[in-house]
Design a protein around this motif. Structure first.
Motif, PDB file in Angstrom:
ATOM      1  N   ASN A 129      57.753  60.705  29.550  1.00  0.00           N
ATOM      2  CA  ASN A 129      58.740  59.870  28.861  1.00  0.00           C
ATOM      3  C   ASN A 129      59.288  58.788  29.798  1.00  0.00           C
ATOM      4  O   ASN A 129      59.588  59.051  30.967  1.00  0.00           O
ATOM      5  CB  ASN A 129      59.884  60.766  28.364  1.00  0.00           C
ATOM      6  CG  ASN A 129      60.911  59.994  27.572  1.00  0.00           C
ATOM      7  OD1 ASN A 129      61.808  59.388  28.143  1.00  0.00           O
ATOM      8  ND2 ASN A 129      60.782  60.013  26.261  1.00  0.00           N
ATOM      9  N   PHE A 144      65.992  55.184  21.133  1.00  0.00           N
ATOM     10  CA  PHE A 144      65.079  55.262  22.274  1.00  0.00           C
ATOM     11  C   PHE A 144      65.193  54.032  23.163  1.00  0.00           C
ATOM     12  O   PHE A 144      65.262  54.132  24.390  1.00  0.00           O
ATOM     13  CB  PHE A 144      63.641  55.420  21.770  1.00  0.00           C
ATOM     14  CG  PHE A 144      62.608  55.365  22.868  1.00  0.00           C
ATOM     15  CD1 PHE A 144      62.541  56.364  23.825  1.00  0.00           C
ATOM     16  CD2 PHE A 144      61.719  54.306  22.953  1.00  0.00           C
ATOM     17  CE1 PHE A 144      61.597  56.319  24.843  1.00  0.00           C
ATOM     18  CE2 PHE A 144      60.773  54.245  23.960  1.00  0.00           C
ATOM     19  CZ  PHE A 144      60.713  55.255  24.909  1.00  0.00           C
ATOM     20  N   SER A 175      54.719  56.928  33.800  1.00  0.00           N
ATOM     21  CA  SER A 175      54.637  56.373  32.448  1.00  0.00           C
ATOM     22  C   SER A 175      53.202  56.377  31.949  1.00  0.00           C
ATOM     23  O   SER A 175      52.930  56.719  30.788  1.00  0.00           O
ATOM     24  CB  SER A 175      55.201  54.952  32.414  1.00  0.00           C
ATOM     25  OG  SER A 175      56.577  54.935  32.743  1.00  0.00           O
TER      26      SER A 175
END
Length: 442
Positions: free
Chosen positions: A20, A297, A15
């Motif tokens: 992602n 998301f 991260s």
């Protein structure tokens, strides 16, 4: 090597390298499962089973996103912005003063706190309120890392301390799981035990406000993305539209409290907007789809986090981690309290939910803490703080994903470096310190 530690470390490192978050969680779960002895087939099976558990949360946030954009189309966000402008002035000269900056941050803080207790809508208000304020915040040169810290404080601290709304749910989880682990405590003891950890959150907020992010920061004037464009950005609002928006919010809140489901709460609010024609039939599908896209998301991250948690549970290494920590303690209360808090931090960072962490750690923390001679109040503090740790600062936590969803509306706010890292530094470190003090003095 403990599978939980390796999985969380891999997820965090990826991260931080701007991989992602969803892929980071999946990769961490895969490596953790393999290290934990599940094998490829066992890891995939555990992850797939856990993914189903996150579907409800993902659908909840998609519905909330649709509802938020639908409400925005009534002009409510524009009305809120204009309300703020009455106090800070329309001219840039007035906006350059410190008072307007403080006022905007204070309004955001109050809204975040209210979203957990007074009007428990959680992060649903963020995509409604923050994107319309970005232009003003840019003119005032407010550092969005500070805004993220303010939002996360408001999303976490109230449920830690106050037994109302989401706070009541969290306190009930703490009390119930402690009772199942062999220690009966009363609900009214939880706020007292969590007071010092909450002070740690306040200390972190003050450091962020007065030291870390007090300097102005420049942002480009960027047109909002299509997913957050609403009618309120281009047209005036009307009194009737605001009234319907208020009715829709009340209906959503009432339905959420009645059904205990954010999905049906959002649905009730959308129905009110439909019935009173606050949104046109020809625009409704486009608005709701854009709103769901805006929150998609978060939904995918929560689904992946649920799979990650399932794999960690199947390895059995959460219990091993706690038992190894217990063996290292050797009867030392001070070291025991510290290690329990660190273990709680590691577990919550991976799972992303303090509410889901408490049942995992209470079973082992309660007997261990009692064996070390901690008082019931100290045990509450240890379990509650260990659970809440990591909620701020976890890439998979809605307490960090929510702020990012609003602050990144124009693509100028990075989830990891502008939300996760600042909140981890400013909240987890002082909360560990104050949680440790609480365990030692209570």
């Amino acid at each position: 090597m403990n599978a939980v530690i390796m999985a969380v470390l891999i997820m965090l490192v990826l991260s931080l390298l701007r991989v992602n978050v969803v892929f980071s969680l999946i990769t961490g779960a895969l490596v953790g499962g393999l290290i934990g002895g599940l094998g490829m087939d066992g890891t995939i099976a555990a992850f797939s089973e856990g993914v189903g558990g996150g579907a409800n949360v993902a659908l909840s946030y998609a519905m909330l996103g649709g509802f938020a954009v639908a409400v925005s189309s009534t002009g409510l966000p524009e009305a809120l912005v204009n309300f703020v402008l009455k106090f800070i002035g329309d001219k840039e000269e007035a906006r350059s003063k410190k008072l307007p900056r403080a006022l905007i941050l204070f309004v955001i803080l109050i809204m975040a706190c209210f979203s957990q207790n007074v009007v428990p809508v959680h992060i649903a208000f963020i995509p409604l309120l923050i994107p319309p304020l970005l232009k003003i915040m840019n003119e005032l040169q407010i550092d969005r890392r500070l805004t993220a810290s303010v939002l996360t404080f408001g999303l976490v601290t109230p449920y830690m301390l106050l037994p109302v709304g989401f706070g009541q749910i969290f306190h009930e989880i703490v009390v119930t799981n402690m009772a199942e682990s062999g220690l009966e405590v009363a609900m009214d003891q939880v706020p007292k035990a969590m007071f010092l950890p909450a002070v740690g959150m306040l200390v972190g907020l003050l450091i962020a406000v007065f030291f870390s992010y007090r300097k102005p920061r420049d942002y480009d004037e960027v047109q909002l993305t299509a997913s957050v464009e609403t009618k309120s950005n281009t047209t005036d609002y009307t009194s009737s539209g605001l009234i319907v928006a208020g009715m829709a919010i009340i209906a959503a809140l009432a339905a959420q409290l009645w059904t205990e489901s954010m999905i049906f709460g959002a649905l009730a609010g959308i129905v009110v907007l439909y019935v009173f024609r606050a949104i046109r039939w020809s625009e409704a599908d486009h608005l709701l789809t854009n709103g769901m896209r805006m929150m998609a998301f978060i939904g995918f991250v929560m689904i992946a986090a649920s799979g990650f948690a399932s794999v960690m549970g199947e390895t059995g290494d959460v219990e091993t981690l706690v038992q190894n920590s217990a063996a290292a303690i050797g009867g030392n209360k001070a070291l025991g309290a510290l290690l329990m808090l660190v273990v709680g931090l590691l577990v919550t960072m991976g799972i992303g939910s303090s509410f889901s962490t408490v049942p995992i750690i209470a079973t082992i923390f309660v007997p261990l803490a009692l064996e070390l001679g901690f008082s019931p109040m100290a045990v509450i503090s240890l379990v509650g703080t260990a659970g809440a740790l990591g909620d701020a600062g976890s890439p998979a936590s809605d307490s960090t994903l929510g702020p990012t969803s609003g602050l990144n509306a124009d693509g100028q706010h990075d989830h990891i470096w502008d939300t996760v890292v600042p909140t981890f530094i400013h909240y987890n470190i002082p909360v560990i310190i104050f949680g440790w003090i609480a365990a030692m003095v209570l």
